[in-house]
Structure formats: structure tokens, C-alpha cells
Design a protein around this motif. Structure first.
Motif, PDB file in Angstrom:
ATOM      1  N   HIS A  13     -10.486   2.484  -0.259  1.00 24.20           N
ATOM      2  CA  HIS A  13      -9.251   2.929   0.384  1.00 24.20           C
ATOM      3  C   HIS A  13      -9.240   4.459   0.422  1.00 24.20           C
ATOM      4  CE1 HIS A  13      -4.959   3.707   0.949  1.00 24.20           C
ATOM      5  NE2 HIS A  13      -4.958   2.547   1.572  1.00 24.20           N
TER       6      HIS A  13
ATOM      7  N   ASP B 140       0.828  -1.209   0.000  1.00 24.68           N
ATOM      8  CA  ASP B 140       0.000   0.000   0.000  1.00 24.68           C
ATOM      9  C   ASP B 140       0.861   1.258   0.000  1.00 24.68           C
ATOM     10  OD1 ASP B 140      -2.482  -1.190  -0.113  1.00 24.68           O
ATOM     11  OD2 ASP B 140      -2.890  -1.004   2.025  1.00 24.68           O
TER      12      ASP B 140
ATOM     13  N   ARG C  72      -9.874   0.695  -5.959  1.00 23.28           N
ATOM     14  CA  ARG C  72      -9.570   0.955  -4.546  1.00 23.28           C
ATOM     15  C   ARG C  72     -10.527   1.988  -3.956  1.00 23.28           C
ATOM     16  NH1 ARG C  72      -4.698  -0.579  -2.261  1.00 23.28           N
ATOM     17  NH2 ARG C  72      -4.366   1.469  -1.344  1.00 23.28           N
TER      18      ARG C  72
END
Length: 191
Positions: free
Chosen positions: A115, A52, A112
Motif C-alpha cells: 500500500h 483504509d 501493508r
């Protein structure tokens, strides 16, 4: 005593950016990353904290200068319509040449979306694009190049959204004729 780093982290970020851009976050497993970067897993974790962390740096690299490049490209035409046509057709050409690559911002958003850090970075990049477009559209308005009643801010939001849409459609391989027609339709918003 820790060993000194034996690789250039900036080169690694650039290589990782291209890998994530080509394959996406989930289809880029650690073995593929470490093989491309020529480093071990421990070195990757020591330098970036995690996959990440490396992805965040790669996305940042992609976004760095994005607005400046857009500003440069949109200044290339003698008027706003010509400049935007050139900019949009360059995107069409890029997607036709390599449809799998597409846009890292689009894949970051779709892949994502849960996220928070990724979404915040994408939103910042889109705001930067919108700001550049608003500025050039204000100048175009002052020069009499925009004939309609649209506000530069509204046109900039439309174009920012359209740019991302055209990148998605390019990846969907809808064909050049479709995209050229879409660009022509988008430019009518300037009337």
C-alpha cells in the motif's frame, strides 16, 4: 438533508489507532472497528471514506509528534550515550510489558508493504526520526561525546534501523537479556 455526525471523529481515530496497533490492519475487521468506535458502518464510511481512510488517519495520529517525542526523550540524559541508553531501554521495557502491541510503524510496514500511502507515511516518519537523531548526534560530536570517526548522519541511520529492529525483536519475545545485550552493542557504535 444529511444528519449531523453524532460522534467525535478525533476520538474515533484515537480508538481505531489503538485497535490497529493491537491487532494490525487485517485482523481488525469492520465489525470490530464499528463496535469499538460505537458507530455504524455507514457512519464510518461517511466520516473516513473507508477502512483504509480510517487506517491512514490512525497511522497519521501515531506518527504525529513521534519525532518530537523522540527529540524530547533523547535530550533527557546528561550525554548522548546516557540519553540513547534510556531511550532504547524504555522501548525494551514497553515491549516487555506488552509484546503483542509492538510498534505500529513496524506492523504497517510488514502488513501493508504493497500500500503506497502507508509506505510513504512510514518512510516520512523514519526520515523524521533520522533527522532528530542526526541533530542530537551533531551536537554530541561538537561536545566531544563521539570519539570515533563515524559521521552523525551514518550513526543516525544505523540507530533508526536499530530502533525498528529492537521493536521487532521485542515482539518476537527474545527476552530482556538478549535486548539489553543488543542495546549495549548498538551503543558501541558511538565509540
Amino acid at each position: 438533508m444529511a444528519r449531523p455526525r453524532e460522534f467525535d471523529t478525533e476520538v474515533a481515530v484515537d480508538q481505531a489507532m489503538h485497535l490497529f496497533w493491537e491487532h494490525g490492519y487485517h485482523a481488525t475487521p469492520m465489525p470490530r472497528l464499528t463496535a469499538r468506535l460505537g458507530i455504524g458502518t455507514g457512519s464510518l464510511y461517511a466520516a473516513f471514506g473507508s477502512k483504509d481512510g480510517l487506517y491512514a488517519r490512525a497511522l497519521e495520529r501515531y506518527c504525529d509528534g513521534l519525532a518530537a517525542a523522540l527529540d524530547r526523550d533523547v535530550q533527557l540524559g546528561p550525554d548522548i550515550r546516557t540519553a540513547l541508553h534510556g531511550l532504547l531501554m524504555a522501548m525494551v521495557d514497553a515491549d516487555a510489558a506488552d509484546p503483542e502491541r509492538g510498534c505500529l510503524l513496524v506492523s504497517a510496514t510488514t502488513e501493508r508493504s504493497a500500500h503506497e500511502g502507508t509506505i510513504e507515511r512510514v518512510k516520512t516518519a523514519m526520515t523524521e526520526v533520522e533527522t532528530v537523531l542526526t541533530a542530537v548526534l551533531r551536537v554530541a560530536r561538537e561536545r566531544g561525546e563521539l570519539r570515533g570517526e563515524q559521521r552523525p548522519e551514518e550513526l543516525a541511520r544505523f540507530l533508526t534501523t536499530f530502533i525498528q529492529g529492537i521493536r521487532v525483536m521485542g515482539q518476537a519475545r527474545v527476552g530482556r537479556e538478549f535486548l539489553e545485550s543488543a542495546v549495549a552493542g548498538a551503543l558501541k557504535a558511538l565509540d
